[in-house]
Design a protein around this motif. Structure first.
Motif, PDB file in Angstrom:
ATOM      1  N   LEU A 236       0.837  -1.214   0.000  1.00 49.14           N
ATOM      2  CA  LEU A 236       0.000   0.000   0.000  1.00 49.14           C
ATOM      3  C   LEU A 236       0.867   1.257   0.000  1.00 49.14           C
ATOM      4  O   LEU A 236       0.571   2.235  -0.694  1.00 49.14           O
ATOM      5  CB  LEU A 236      -0.933   0.000   1.220  1.00 49.14           C
ATOM      6  CG  LEU A 236      -2.035  -1.063   1.224  1.00 49.14           C
ATOM      7  CD1 LEU A 236      -2.744  -1.087   2.575  1.00 49.14           C
ATOM      8  CD2 LEU A 236      -3.031  -0.803   0.100  1.00 49.14           C
ATOM      9  N   TYR A 237       1.957   1.217   0.765  1.00 47.87           N
ATOM     10  CA  TYR A 237       2.864   2.374   0.813  1.00 47.87           C
ATOM     11  C   TYR A 237       3.550   2.566  -0.543  1.00 47.87           C
ATOM     12  O   TYR A 237       3.607   3.689  -1.070  1.00 47.87           O
ATOM     13  CB  TYR A 237       3.913   2.188   1.905  1.00 47.87           C
ATOM     14  CG  TYR A 237       4.916   3.319   1.964  1.00 47.87           C
ATOM     15  CD1 TYR A 237       4.588   4.524   2.587  1.00 47.87           C
ATOM     16  CD2 TYR A 237       6.169   3.186   1.380  1.00 47.87           C
ATOM     17  CE1 TYR A 237       5.498   5.563   2.636  1.00 47.87           C
ATOM     18  CE2 TYR A 237       7.091   4.222   1.420  1.00 47.87           C
ATOM     19  CZ  TYR A 237       6.750   5.413   2.050  1.00 47.87           C
ATOM     20  OH  TYR A 237       7.648   6.454   2.077  1.00 47.87           O
ATOM     21  N   TYR A 238       4.070   1.490  -1.129  1.00 53.03           N
ATOM     22  CA  TYR A 238       4.764   1.600  -2.413  1.00 53.03           C
ATOM     23  C   TYR A 238       3.815   2.045  -3.523  1.00 53.03           C
ATOM     24  O   TYR A 238       4.204   2.774  -4.435  1.00 53.03           O
ATOM     25  CB  TYR A 238       5.418   0.274  -2.783  1.00 53.03           C
ATOM     26  CG  TYR A 238       6.679  -0.030  -2.002  1.00 53.03           C
ATOM     27  CD1 TYR A 238       7.516   0.997  -1.575  1.00 53.03           C
ATOM     28  CD2 TYR A 238       7.030  -1.337  -1.684  1.00 53.03           C
ATOM     29  CE1 TYR A 238       8.669   0.728  -0.861  1.00 53.03           C
ATOM     30  CE2 TYR A 238       8.187  -1.619  -0.968  1.00 53.03           C
ATOM     31  CZ  TYR A 238       9.003  -0.582  -0.555  1.00 53.03           C
ATOM     32  OH  TYR A 238      10.150  -0.839   0.148  1.00 53.03           O
ATOM     33  N   GLU A 239       2.568   1.602  -3.440  1.00 54.22           N
ATOM     34  CA  GLU A 239       1.578   2.040  -4.426  1.00 54.22           C
ATOM     35  C   GLU A 239       1.352   3.536  -4.318  1.00 54.22           C
ATOM     36  O   GLU A 239       1.287   4.253  -5.326  1.00 54.22           O
ATOM     37  CB  GLU A 239       0.266   1.279  -4.194  1.00 54.22           C
ATOM     38  CG  GLU A 239      -0.692   1.369  -5.349  1.00 54.22           C
ATOM     39  CD  GLU A 239      -1.843   0.388  -5.208  1.00 54.22           C
ATOM     40  OE1 GLU A 239      -2.699   0.383  -6.096  1.00 54.22           O
ATOM     41  OE2 GLU A 239      -1.880  -0.383  -4.222  1.00 54.22           O
ATOM     42  N   ARG A 240       1.249   4.025  -3.099  1.00 50.52           N
ATOM     43  CA  ARG A 240       1.050   5.461  -2.875  1.00 50.52           C
ATOM     44  C   ARG A 240       2.257   6.271  -3.331  1.00 50.52           C
ATOM     45  O   ARG A 240       2.120   7.358  -3.868  1.00 50.52           O
ATOM     46  CB  ARG A 240       0.771   5.691  -1.381  1.00 50.52           C
ATOM     47  CG  ARG A 240       0.323   7.112  -1.062  1.00 50.52           C
ATOM     48  CD  ARG A 240      -0.242   7.195   0.341  1.00 50.52           C
ATOM     49  NE  ARG A 240       0.744   6.898   1.372  1.00 50.52           N
ATOM     50  CZ  ARG A 240       0.726   5.823   2.147  1.00 50.52           C
ATOM     51  NH1 ARG A 240      -0.228   4.913   1.993  1.00 50.52           N
ATOM     52  NH2 ARG A 240       1.650   5.624   3.071  1.00 50.52           N
ATOM     53  N   GLN A 241       3.452   5.719  -3.128  1.00 48.14           N
ATOM     54  CA  GLN A 241       4.694   6.416  -3.493  1.00 48.14           C
ATOM     55  C   GLN A 241       5.082   6.191  -4.958  1.00 48.14           C
ATOM     56  O   GLN A 241       6.090   6.725  -5.408  1.00 48.14           O
ATOM     57  CB  GLN A 241       5.853   5.921  -2.619  1.00 48.14           C
ATOM     58  CG  GLN A 241       5.762   6.288  -1.160  1.00 48.14           C
ATOM     59  CD  GLN A 241       5.860   7.773  -0.927  1.00 48.14           C
ATOM     60  OE1 GLN A 241       4.872   8.443  -0.676  1.00 48.14           O
ATOM     61  NE2 GLN A 241       7.076   8.298  -0.997  1.00 48.14           N
ATOM     62  N   GLN A 242       4.283   5.426  -5.681  1.00 48.74           N
ATOM     63  CA  GLN A 242       4.557   5.124  -7.096  1.00 48.74           C
ATOM     64  C   GLN A 242       5.895   4.406  -7.276  1.00 48.74           C
ATOM     65  O   GLN A 242       6.590   4.601  -8.270  1.00 48.74           O
ATOM     66  CB  GLN A 242       4.518   6.401  -7.939  1.00 48.74           C
ATOM     67  CG  GLN A 242       3.195   7.136  -7.850  1.00 48.74           C
ATOM     68  CD  GLN A 242       3.186   8.397  -8.656  1.00 48.74           C
ATOM     69  OE1 GLN A 242       3.192   8.346  -9.884  1.00 48.74           O
ATOM     70  NE2 GLN A 242       3.199   9.542  -7.997  1.00 48.74           N
ATOM     71  N   GLU A 243       6.243   3.567  -6.302  1.00 49.83           N
ATOM     72  CA  GLU A 243       7.450   2.733  -6.377  1.00 49.83           C
ATOM     73  C   GLU A 243       7.066   1.431  -7.074  1.00 49.83           C
ATOM     74  O   GLU A 243       6.939   0.366  -6.450  1.00 49.83           O
ATOM     75  CB  GLU A 243       7.994   2.456  -4.969  1.00 49.83           C
ATOM     76  CG  GLU A 243       8.866   3.561  -4.421  1.00 49.83           C
ATOM     77  CD  GLU A 243      10.304   3.445  -4.929  1.00 49.83           C
ATOM     78  OE1 GLU A 243      10.549   2.632  -5.850  1.00 49.83           O
ATOM     79  OE2 GLU A 243      11.162   4.158  -4.417  1.00 49.83           O
ATOM     80  N   HIS A 244       6.899   1.516  -8.394  1.00 50.47           N
ATOM     81  CA  HIS A 244       6.312   0.402  -9.119  1.00 50.47           C
ATOM     82  C   HIS A 244       7.202  -0.837  -9.143  1.00 50.47           C
ATOM     83  O   HIS A 244       6.704  -1.968  -9.073  1.00 50.47           O
ATOM     84  CB  HIS A 244       5.972   0.832 -10.549  1.00 50.47           C
ATOM     85  CG  HIS A 244       5.041   1.993 -10.610  1.00 50.47           C
ATOM     86  ND1 HIS A 244       3.875   2.035  -9.885  1.00 50.47           N
ATOM     87  CD2 HIS A 244       5.104   3.184 -11.281  1.00 50.47           C
ATOM     88  CE1 HIS A 244       3.245   3.176 -10.124  1.00 50.47           C
ATOM     89  NE2 HIS A 244       3.974   3.890 -10.958  1.00 50.47           N
TER      90      HIS A 244
END
Length: 404
Positions: A236-244
């Motif tokens: 969820l955090y990586y999705e929010r940060q666009q860390e694809h």
């Protein structure tokens, strides 16, 4: 009121403090505010360094993209090793976060690691080690990285306060190595030391990565439910940060576990993996243009053809000016678009022009009404059209921020 006047050096030290204590949003905003007031190039590079570091950590990719060409230009002129090393670090970030090119990013991270070690800039080694491991999908010779990570960690423990960000970064880099090498005992021992630091919560990127590494240990120990819980939180955090790329790695790991223990979740994970795969290949996916995707594609194609002719002129060493115009009002924008000069109309009320100096008439400059702004770039030897594009937007970004 002189007590409130601080020197540029004091301002830069304050930025360093903000960055090291995890006050990234304030560091970014303060950097943008003070940059136009600084003219000495070493100081400019120092401010740009903190600005770009903060922008990347906050996933503020447009700011990073706009200011990076200016940092490159200044760093290449002053030839200070620490800024040259940061340039390689940012080059890696730029390729992975802006262009979605992991292979190119790893090339710059590896070069930066070698240069930093050669220059004895040990405090920045952890940054390169972390990203090399993260974006190589674990296909890396960890035994070569481990001694450097241990050296950087030992040195970080002897730094004066406040150096929280450097200590935490060094610990995370060493944990990355321990996790990859399967050194569970060393991992857990260092993890305990790091977890009790109250400042860790100020660095959500590092805290999230610690959760990912812990989830991998739990998975290997057979605690699958706990591992999946941590992975989902991190996803969820990586999705929010666009860390694809990091998100994709986690999704594949979750899918592997779900196939054995939660098969009903596999279909949903497959859909998410497909979507994330697509996002990793979209160079413009981090920029929220208020236009449809098909229009965005046409615009990128138009820019490519427009820049082909500019690259030819640059190759022929022609003298010309590269202008970016921005109009806040639609009526002003229409007036600009009718000006007879080689130009390319873009979305969001932007127009690119290419003119010779004697072609920039007084009539054109009278367009400079309250709602119209110009960024004018004089190409330098060795520049490309794409670099001109980024530098023009960086200059426009300065203008618009100083107006606020």
């Amino acid at each position: 009121m002189l007590a409130h006047v601080i020197s540029n050096e004091d301002s830069i030290q304050h930025l360093v403090y903000l960055k090291q204590t995890g006050q990234l949003e304030e560091c970014l905003q303060q950097s943008i505010l003070i940059l136009p007031q600084i003219y000495e190039e070493n100081q400019q590079a120092a401010v740009l360094c903190k600005l770009i570091e903060s922008a990347f950590e906050l996933a503020r990719f447009p700011e990073a993209a706009y200011y990076f060409p200016l940092f490159e230009r200044v760093a290449s002129r002053i030839k200070n090793p620490i800024f040259s090393i940061h340039r390689l670090l940012f080059k890696g970030h730029f390729h992975i976060q802006i262009h979605g090119d992991a292979a190119a990013a790893l090339t710059f991270y590896q070069e930066g690691l070698a240069v930093a070690f050669e220059e004895k800039e040990y405090s920045i080694l952890p940054e390169f080690i972390k990203y090399i491991i993260r974006y190589s999908w674990n296909e890396v010779e960890v035994n070569k990285l481990l001694p450097m990570a241990e050296l950087a960690y030992i040195l970080s423990q002897h730094m004066e306060t406040p150096k929280e960000s450097l200590r935490i970064s060094a610990a995370i880099a060493l944990l990355e190595c321990y996790s990859l090498a399967g050194n569970v005992k060393q991992f857990e021992k260092l993890e305990k030391r790091l977890s009790i630091l109250p400042s860790l919560s100020n660095f959500p990127n590092e805290l999230t990565r610690l959760q990912v590494l812990r989830a991998k240990i739990l998975r290997d120990q057979g605690y699958y439910a706990q591992a999946l819980c941590l992975m989902k939180r991190s996803s969820l955090y990586y999705e929010r940060q666009q860390e694809h790329y990091l998100l994709l790695q986690l999704l594949y790991t979750q899918k592997q576990l779900s196939m054995e223990f939660m098969p009903d979740r596999v279909a949903a994970l497959d859909r998410k993996i497909e979507k994330t795969h697509w996002l990793t290949k979209q160079a413009s996916s981090h920029f929220n243009h208020s236009i449809k995707k098909e229009e965005s594609y046409r615009e990128e194609t138009a820019i490519f053809h427009f820049h082909q002719s500019i690259d030819e002129r640059l190759g022929n060493e022609e003298k010309f000016l590269y202008l970016l115009a921005f109009a806040e009002e639609r009526t002003y924008f229409q007036a600009l678009s009718q000006f007879p000069a080689p130009s390319l109309v873009l979305s969001e009320n932007r127009i690119l022009y290419v003119m010779k100096e004697n072609e920039v008439s007084a009539d054109f400059l009278t367009c400079n009404l309250p709602g119209i702004f110009f960024a004018v770039i004089q190409p330098q030897k060795g520049q490309t059209a794409l670099e001109l594009f980024h530098e023009a937007h960086a200059k426009m970004y300065y203008i618009l921020h100083s107006k606020k």
